[in-house]
Design a protein around this motif. Structure first.
Motif, PDB file in Angstrom:
ATOM      1  N   PHE A 124       1.135  -1.500   9.157  1.00  0.00           N
ATOM      2  CA  PHE A 124       0.937  -0.496   8.108  1.00  0.00           C
ATOM      3  C   PHE A 124       0.696  -1.160   6.754  1.00  0.00           C
ATOM      4  N   ARG A 125       1.460  -2.209   6.466  1.00  0.00           N
ATOM      5  CA  ARG A 125       1.264  -2.909   5.196  1.00  0.00           C
ATOM      6  C   ARG A 125      -0.133  -3.516   5.119  1.00  0.00           C
ATOM      7  N   SER A 126      -0.566  -4.150   6.216  1.00  0.00           N
ATOM      8  CA  SER A 126      -1.905  -4.750   6.205  1.00  0.00           C
ATOM      9  C   SER A 126      -2.987  -3.679   6.076  1.00  0.00           C
ATOM     10  N   THR A 127      -2.740  -2.492   6.672  1.00  0.00           N
ATOM     11  CA  THR A 127      -3.714  -1.396   6.541  1.00  0.00           C
ATOM     12  C   THR A 127      -3.828  -0.939   5.093  1.00  0.00           C
ATOM     13  N   ILE A 128      -2.691  -0.732   4.423  1.00  0.00           N
ATOM     14  CA  ILE A 128      -2.707  -0.292   3.023  1.00  0.00           C
ATOM     15  C   ILE A 128      -3.348  -1.354   2.137  1.00  0.00           C
ATOM     16  N   MET A 129      -2.991  -2.621   2.365  1.00  0.00           N
ATOM     17  CA  MET A 129      -3.566  -3.692   1.549  1.00  0.00           C
ATOM     18  C   MET A 129      -5.080  -3.787   1.747  1.00  0.00           C
ATOM     19  N   ALA A 130      -5.519  -3.644   3.000  1.00  0.00           N
ATOM     20  CA  ALA A 130      -6.955  -3.707   3.266  1.00  0.00           C
ATOM     21  C   ALA A 130      -7.681  -2.549   2.594  1.00  0.00           C
ATOM     22  N   MET A 131      -7.086  -1.364   2.635  1.00  0.00           N
ATOM     23  CA  MET A 131      -7.715  -0.213   1.984  1.00  0.00           C
ATOM     24  C   MET A 131      -7.725  -0.389   0.466  1.00  0.00           C
ATOM     25  N   ARG A 132      -6.661  -0.959  -0.088  1.00  0.00           N
ATOM     26  CA  ARG A 132      -6.631  -1.190  -1.535  1.00  0.00           C
ATOM     27  C   ARG A 132      -7.690  -2.202  -1.943  1.00  0.00           C
ATOM     28  N   ASP A 133      -7.804  -3.281  -1.171  1.00  0.00           N
ATOM     29  CA  ASP A 133      -8.820  -4.285  -1.483  1.00  0.00           C
ATOM     30  C   ASP A 133     -10.217  -3.698  -1.373  1.00  0.00           C
ATOM     31  N   SER A 134     -10.410  -2.872  -0.331  1.00  0.00           N
ATOM     32  CA  SER A 134     -11.725  -2.262  -0.155  1.00  0.00           C
ATOM     33  C   SER A 134     -12.051  -1.339  -1.318  1.00  0.00           C
ATOM     34  N   LEU A 135     -11.058  -0.552  -1.745  1.00  0.00           N
ATOM     35  CA  LEU A 135     -11.272   0.359  -2.865  1.00  0.00           C
ATOM     36  C   LEU A 135     -11.534  -0.407  -4.155  1.00  0.00           C
ATOM     37  N   LEU A 138      -4.747   6.569  -2.589  1.00  0.00           N
ATOM     38  CA  LEU A 138      -5.372   6.640  -1.275  1.00  0.00           C
ATOM     39  C   LEU A 138      -5.196   8.028  -0.682  1.00  0.00           C
ATOM     40  N   SER A 139      -6.183   8.433   0.089  1.00  0.00           N
ATOM     41  CA  SER A 139      -6.110   9.717   0.782  1.00  0.00           C
ATOM     42  C   SER A 139      -5.239   9.574   2.035  1.00  0.00           C
ATOM     43  N   ILE A 140      -4.351  10.538   2.247  1.00  0.00           N
ATOM     44  CA  ILE A 140      -3.484  10.508   3.428  1.00  0.00           C
ATOM     45  C   ILE A 140      -4.318  10.559   4.700  1.00  0.00           C
ATOM     46  N   ASP A 141      -5.367  11.375   4.699  1.00  0.00           N
ATOM     47  CA  ASP A 141      -6.234  11.462   5.879  1.00  0.00           C
ATOM     48  C   ASP A 141      -6.910  10.128   6.157  1.00  0.00           C
ATOM     49  N   SER A 142      -7.323   9.447   5.072  1.00  0.00           N
ATOM     50  CA  SER A 142      -7.959   8.144   5.252  1.00  0.00           C
ATOM     51  C   SER A 142      -6.973   7.128   5.824  1.00  0.00           C
ATOM     52  N   ILE A 143      -5.730   7.174   5.331  1.00  0.00           N
ATOM     53  CA  ILE A 143      -4.708   6.268   5.875  1.00  0.00           C
ATOM     54  C   ILE A 143      -4.466   6.574   7.350  1.00  0.00           C
ATOM     55  N   ASN A 144      -4.394   7.866   7.687  1.00  0.00           N
ATOM     56  CA  ASN A 144      -4.205   8.249   9.094  1.00  0.00           C
ATOM     57  C   ASN A 144      -5.321   7.694   9.971  1.00  0.00           C
ATOM     58  N   PHE A 145      -6.542   7.808   9.497  1.00  0.00           N
ATOM     59  CA  PHE A 145      -7.692   7.347  10.268  1.00  0.00           C
ATOM     60  C   PHE A 145      -7.627   5.840  10.504  1.00  0.00           C
ATOM     61  N   HIS A 146      -7.425   5.078   9.436  1.00  0.00           N
ATOM     62  CA  HIS A 146      -7.426   3.617   9.567  1.00  0.00           C
ATOM     63  C   HIS A 146      -6.202   3.113  10.336  1.00  0.00           C
ATOM     64  N   THR A 153      -4.549   4.720  12.644  1.00  0.00           N
ATOM     65  CA  THR A 153      -4.748   5.058  14.059  1.00  0.00           C
ATOM     66  C   THR A 153      -5.608   4.006  14.745  1.00  0.00           C
ATOM     67  N   LYS A 154      -6.674   3.572  14.069  1.00  0.00           N
ATOM     68  CA  LYS A 154      -7.528   2.528  14.638  1.00  0.00           C
ATOM     69  C   LYS A 154      -6.748   1.232  14.840  1.00  0.00           C
ATOM     70  N   VAL A 155      -5.910   0.889  13.873  1.00  0.00           N
ATOM     71  CA  VAL A 155      -5.127  -0.346  13.978  1.00  0.00           C
ATOM     72  C   VAL A 155      -4.145  -0.258  15.145  1.00  0.00           C
ATOM     73  N   LEU A 156      -3.490   0.898  15.311  1.00  0.00           N
ATOM     74  CA  LEU A 156      -2.539   1.057  16.411  1.00  0.00           C
ATOM     75  C   LEU A 156      -3.230   0.964  17.764  1.00  0.00           C
ATOM     76  N   LYS A 157      -4.393   1.604  17.888  1.00  0.00           N
ATOM     77  CA  LYS A 157      -5.123   1.535  19.155  1.00  0.00           C
ATOM     78  C   LYS A 157      -5.566   0.111  19.454  1.00  0.00           C
ATOM     79  N   LYS A 158      -5.967  -0.601  18.413  1.00  0.00           N
ATOM     80  CA  LYS A 158      -6.388  -1.985  18.611  1.00  0.00           C
ATOM     81  C   LYS A 158      -5.242  -2.840  19.127  1.00  0.00           C
ATOM     82  N   ASN A 159      -4.025  -2.508  18.730  1.00  0.00           N
ATOM     83  CA  ASN A 159      -2.844  -3.254  19.169  1.00  0.00           C
ATOM     84  C   ASN A 159      -2.143  -2.591  20.353  1.00  0.00           C
ATOM     85  N   HIS A 160      -2.815  -1.614  20.988  1.00  0.00           N
ATOM     86  CA  HIS A 160      -2.310  -0.957  22.202  1.00  0.00           C
ATOM     87  C   HIS A 160      -0.951  -0.289  21.968  1.00  0.00           C
ATOM     88  N   LEU A 161      -0.835   0.401  20.848  1.00  0.00           N
ATOM     89  CA  LEU A 161       0.386   1.138  20.533  1.00  0.00           C
ATOM     90  C   LEU A 161       0.044   2.619  20.440  1.00  0.00           C
TER      91      LEU A 161
END
Length: 487
Positions: free
Chosen positions: A47-58, A139-147, A149-157
């Motif tokens: 989750f931390r890496s997801t937020i940091m990646a979204m912040r860097d992207s923004l 950040l948008s909550i929906d955007s965080i949910n989307f990203h 979710t992708k990270v969790l699926k990638k890690n088989h969670l």
């Protein structure tokens, strides 16, 4: 004494199993706790890496190149610095312009180190200018949910989650008193965790000094159970194995005790049975001697007949004991020959006629069918019928009533011998075929027997690949049913 020993053994077994279960519960609890914190640590990092990646992207998206540098006419320029600061108006935007011509060695490296690092790594044309637009964004909550979710699926969670956000102005320093104090409480980035709850609260991740985000995981227990599945399976296997071992051991102990009791009863009965004919023979011989039986041939003959009968009974008894020992070692052995079961039953009834008449027994013999031939041992099958009829006489009250039914079936021949005697209790139906077992009657010697007859019958029938069963109710009599394959 035996009951106390059994209770002690049972208490030790139960205590051992209870202690084993307690140790395994402690072990599984530790395994669950470790898996819980591992999952929390992993999801925290994701989750931390997801937020940091979204912040860097923004933040990267806020860097916009501009075509030319015309700021000299509208901005006050510091000739020693490439950072041109525009005075913000009443709008909420602050625009910072950076010229990459003098990136090295100026205040950009000190004021915006992360940004300067990103700029150095990119291939910008010397002399170009860029605009960084800083806005009070989140950040948008929906955007965080989307990203996420992708990270969790990638890690088989595969786990449900809910993202939450929070805002709080930075605390202000209060200098009204001599000591340093903050007039607003500090944020707590970590939340208390309940290991066995159905929720995992991640640490707060700061997006900027005002905004922060956290995620709540739910329905994650299946993941933890999968992780500790080997420990659970091993625990179940060990518990079952230990329980089965204790049960088998306890049953063997009980079986040995019962066998010892049966052996003692058998010795008591057999001693009585052996002593009786010996005593009778001794009395008969003493009578012949004392009463000068040689002078009275009739009396001598009578006493000798009594002695002969008792010796024959003693011979039958010892023969049964010897045969039982042989059956235990080698099983029932016989010479296969054609046997007419109808004729065999009739012969046994004929040989027992005097005994049946003496006890005023009423015997009814019926047949259903015509072919009662089979291959087997005639001697052993004769003994089977004799034993069953003898039991029917011994365990019947005055004037025994016995019915014999011989049935021809398609592949088998069924022999039913039924009496109206004292019957057998349901708990003893399977035990009557065990060696030395006798149904308790309160007096060991009130009915003569050794506990070997039905055991012998069962061995003979099984050696002929047949079956035997008993149907009985106390006070209503017993029925023994024998099924033998046809020849």
């Amino acid at each position: 004494m035996k009951k106390n020993k059994n209770r002690l053994a049972l208490l030790l077994i139960i205590s051992s199993i209870a202690l084993l279960l307690a140790l395994q519960a402690f072990w599984l609890s530790n395994s669950y706790e470790k898996a819980y914190f591992d999952l929390r640590r992993e999801t925290n990092g994701l989750f931390r890496s997801t937020i940091m990646a979204m912040r860097d992207s923004l933040f990267t998206q806020s860097i916009l190149p501009i075509a030319g540098d015309t700021l000299d006419n509208v901005m006050e320029r510091n000739p020693m610095d490439s950072l041109w600061r525009g005075r913000p108006g009443e709008t909420s935007q602050v625009r910072v312009y950076i010229n990459t011509q003098n990136v090295k060695g100026d205040s950009v490296g000190e004021i915006l180190k992360p940004l300067a690092g990103k700029l150095r790594t990119r291939q910008f044309t010397v002399g170009r200018s860029f605009m960084i637009q800083l806005t009070p964004d989140s950040l948008s909550i929906d955007s965080i949910n989307f990203h996420f979710t992708k990270v969790l699926k990638k890690n088989h969670l595969d786990v449900a989650f809910k993202v939450r956000g929070g805002k709080q102005l930075p605390p202000q320093v209060d200098f009204t008193k001599r000591h340093f104090r903050l007039n607003e409480p500090q944020w707590e980035d970590s939340l208390p965790q309940r290991i066995y709850s159905n929720s995992i609260y991640s640490d707060w991740v700061r997006f900027d000094p005002i905004n922060r985000y956290s995620v709540i995981l739910s329905d994650f227990r299946s993941i933890i159970v999968k992780q500790i599945a080997p420990q659970i399976l091993f625990s179940v296997f060990l518990t079952l194995l230990t329980t089965v071992a204790f049960v088998v051991m306890y049953r063997n102990i009980r079986a040995q005790q019962k066998l010892m009791e049966l052996k003692n009863d058998f010795i008591s009965n057999i001693t009585h049975e052996l002593k009786t004919p010996v005593t009778t023979v001794g009395v008969a011989l003493e009578a012949i001697k004392n009463f000068k039986g040689q002078n009275n041939p009739e009396l001598t003959t009578e006493y000798l007949d009594i002695a002969q009968n008792e010796l024959n009974r003693l011979n039958i008894l010892t023969d049964k004991i010897l045969k039982t020992a042989i059956f235990d070692d080698k099983g029932v052995e016989f010479n296969s020959e054609p046997v007419d079961l109808n004729q065999l039953v009739s012969q046994v009834l004929g040989s027992m006629k005097l005994l049946l008449d003496k006890q005023k027994a009423k015997v009814e013999f019926k047949t259903e069918g015509s072919d009662f031939n089979l291959i087997g041992g005639a001697t052993h099958l004769t003994s089977v019928v004799y034993n069953l009829l003898d039991n029917a006489l011994k365990y019947s009250l005055a004037e025994p009533q016995i019915s014999i039914l011989l049935q021809e079936n398609k592949d088998t021949i069924t022999l039913r011998i039924k009496d109206k005697g004292i019957g057998i209790a349901s708990e003893y139906k399977k035990k009557v075929f065990e060696k030395f077992f006798r149904v308790p009657t309160g007096d060991v010697h009130n009915i003569k027997g050794y506990g070997l007859g039905l055991s012998y019958v069962d061995s003979v029938i099984r050696s002929h690949k047949g079956t035997i069963e008993v149907e009985s109710e106390p006070g209503k009599g017993s029925e023994f049913i024998i099924r033998l394959p046809k020849s």
